[in-house]
Motif scaffolding. Structure first.
Motif, PDB file in Angstrom:
ATOM      1  N   THR A  80      36.702  82.278  21.415  1.00 32.58           N
ATOM      2  CA  THR A  80      35.305  82.687  21.257  1.00 32.58           C
ATOM      3  C   THR A  80      34.642  81.931  20.111  1.00 32.58           C
ATOM      4  O   THR A  80      33.520  81.425  20.249  1.00 32.58           O
ATOM      5  N   ASP A  81      35.329  81.828  18.973  1.00 34.03           N
ATOM      6  CA  ASP A  81      34.748  81.156  17.810  1.00 34.03           C
ATOM      7  C   ASP A  81      34.662  79.641  18.002  1.00 34.03           C
ATOM      8  O   ASP A  81      33.660  79.018  17.638  1.00 34.03           O
ATOM      9  N   ASP A  82      35.726  79.048  18.546  1.00 25.96           N
ATOM     10  CA  ASP A  82      35.801  77.592  18.628  1.00 25.96           C
ATOM     11  C   ASP A  82      35.004  77.015  19.791  1.00 25.96           C
ATOM     12  O   ASP A  82      34.457  75.910  19.684  1.00 25.96           O
ATOM     13  N   SER A 113      36.808  71.081  21.221  1.00 28.72           N
ATOM     14  CA  SER A 113      37.534  72.343  21.055  1.00 28.72           C
ATOM     15  C   SER A 113      38.004  72.889  22.395  1.00 28.72           C
ATOM     16  O   SER A 113      39.136  73.383  22.513  1.00 28.72           O
ATOM     17  N   HIS A 157      26.463  79.050  23.420  1.00 28.93           N
ATOM     18  CA  HIS A 157      25.200  79.106  22.676  1.00 28.93           C
ATOM     19  C   HIS A 157      24.249  78.021  23.171  1.00 28.93           C
ATOM     20  O   HIS A 157      23.056  78.282  23.413  1.00 28.93           O
ATOM     21  N   ASP A 193      33.221  79.233  22.819  1.00 33.45           N
ATOM     22  CA  ASP A 193      32.066  79.977  23.331  1.00 33.45           C
ATOM     23  C   ASP A 193      30.891  79.962  22.362  1.00 33.45           C
ATOM     24  O   ASP A 193      29.736  79.815  22.775  1.00 33.45           O
ATOM     25  N   ALA A 194      31.189  80.142  21.077  1.00 31.66           N
ATOM     26  CA  ALA A 194      30.105  80.205  20.090  1.00 31.66           C
ATOM     27  C   ALA A 194      29.314  78.908  20.027  1.00 31.66           C
ATOM     28  O   ALA A 194      28.170  78.895  19.565  1.00 31.66           O
ATOM     29  N   GLU A 235      39.768  86.371  22.171  1.00 33.96           N
ATOM     30  CA  GLU A 235      38.693  87.112  21.510  1.00 33.96           C
ATOM     31  C   GLU A 235      38.304  86.490  20.182  1.00 33.96           C
ATOM     32  O   GLU A 235      37.149  86.618  19.755  1.00 33.96           O
ATOM     33  N   ARG A 236      39.239  85.817  19.518  1.00 30.65           N
ATOM     34  CA  ARG A 236      38.934  85.233  18.210  1.00 30.65           C
ATOM     35  C   ARG A 236      38.807  83.713  18.300  1.00 30.65           C
ATOM     36  O   ARG A 236      37.717  83.159  18.194  1.00 30.65           O
ATOM     37  N   ARG A 237      39.914  83.035  18.512  1.00 34.39           N
ATOM     38  CA  ARG A 237      39.901  81.575  18.444  1.00 34.39           C
ATOM     39  C   ARG A 237      39.031  80.942  19.525  1.00 34.39           C
ATOM     40  O   ARG A 237      38.179  80.096  19.230  1.00 34.39           O
TER      41      ARG A 237
END
Length: 226
Positions: free
Chosen positions: A107-109, A140, A116, A111-112, A103-105
């Motif tokens: 997604t941020d590294d 990533s 996008h 998926d974002a 949910e954090r790493r």
């Protein structure tokens, strides 16, 4: 019991909700939404406007479950014993750690950046994918795939001996990248074996029929023996 799931097929949390409902053998009516549109049903059902949202009618009582944690909690609460969270305390804690990591790493590294470029830009007409961003996102992704492969060299499933929410959430994320041909499975043999087991489960089959407008699925996307 009647269930209606509002989801977007190329949204990781939406895919995870579908996998959880399928694993629990809960029947639901499928409603695909476009959450970026102002008239999307999720705009009124969920304060965040985002899918997944599950509408449930139990004994005539309506219940609206907004987003993945509420849906997975409801699925887990509705069965006797442990379904998607291991009974073993250490494995349950590890499953929750991995869920938070995705949910954090992840997604941020990953998926974002990659989602996008590959999903959001075409849908929102924001132009062509940026080559530099794609390169960075792929670096990533490879890092995270390596971490998962290392775990699975000594485990049957991500959190340990049995399937958990962590496996479904991980598969939800990775399956979208797999659709776009971003995962070189041959480089990650333990991860590939894990993913083959998941793809063979009945809950996974509907995901293999998803198609993104204008982009053909990778050759191995729907292949159970890849």
């Amino acid at each position: 019991m009647a269930c209606v799931l509002y989801h977007f097929p190329f949204h990781p949390a939406s895919r995870a909700a579908r996998l959880a409902l399928g694993e629990a053998r809960i029947e639901w009516t499928d409603v695909v939404v476009k959450p970026w549109e102002p008239n999307a049903p999720t705009q009124t059902l969920n304060p965040s406007g985002m899918p997944p949202v599950l509408e449930v009618s139990e004994r005539g009582r309506p219940l609206v479950l907004c987003e993945l944690h509420a849906i997975m909690g409801w699925v887990e609460d509705g069965v006797k014993g442990a379904l998607l969270l291991p009974a073993d305390a250490a494995e349950r804690a590890e499953a929750r750690r991995l869920i938070g990591w995705f949910e954090r790493r992840f997604t941020d590294d990953v998926d974002a950046v990659l989602l996008h470029e590959r999903v959001e830009k075409p849908l929102l007409k924001l132009g062509s994918p940026d080559a530099q961003a794609l390169r960075e996102g792929r670096v990533s992704l490879r890092h995270h795939l390596g971490v998962l492969d290392d775990l699975l060299q000594t485990r049957d499933w991500l959190a340990g001996r049995r399937l958990s929410q962590a496996d479904l959430i991980a598969a939800a994320h990775l399956s979208i990248h797999d659709y776009f041909g971003e995962v070189a499975w041959g480089s990650w043999p333990s991860l590939k074996t894990w993913y083959m087991k998941l793809k063979s489960r009945p809950c996974f089959r509907p995901l293999l029929g998803d198609r993104f407008n204008g982009v053909a699925a990778a050759a191995c996307y729907a292949d159970l023996d890849f």
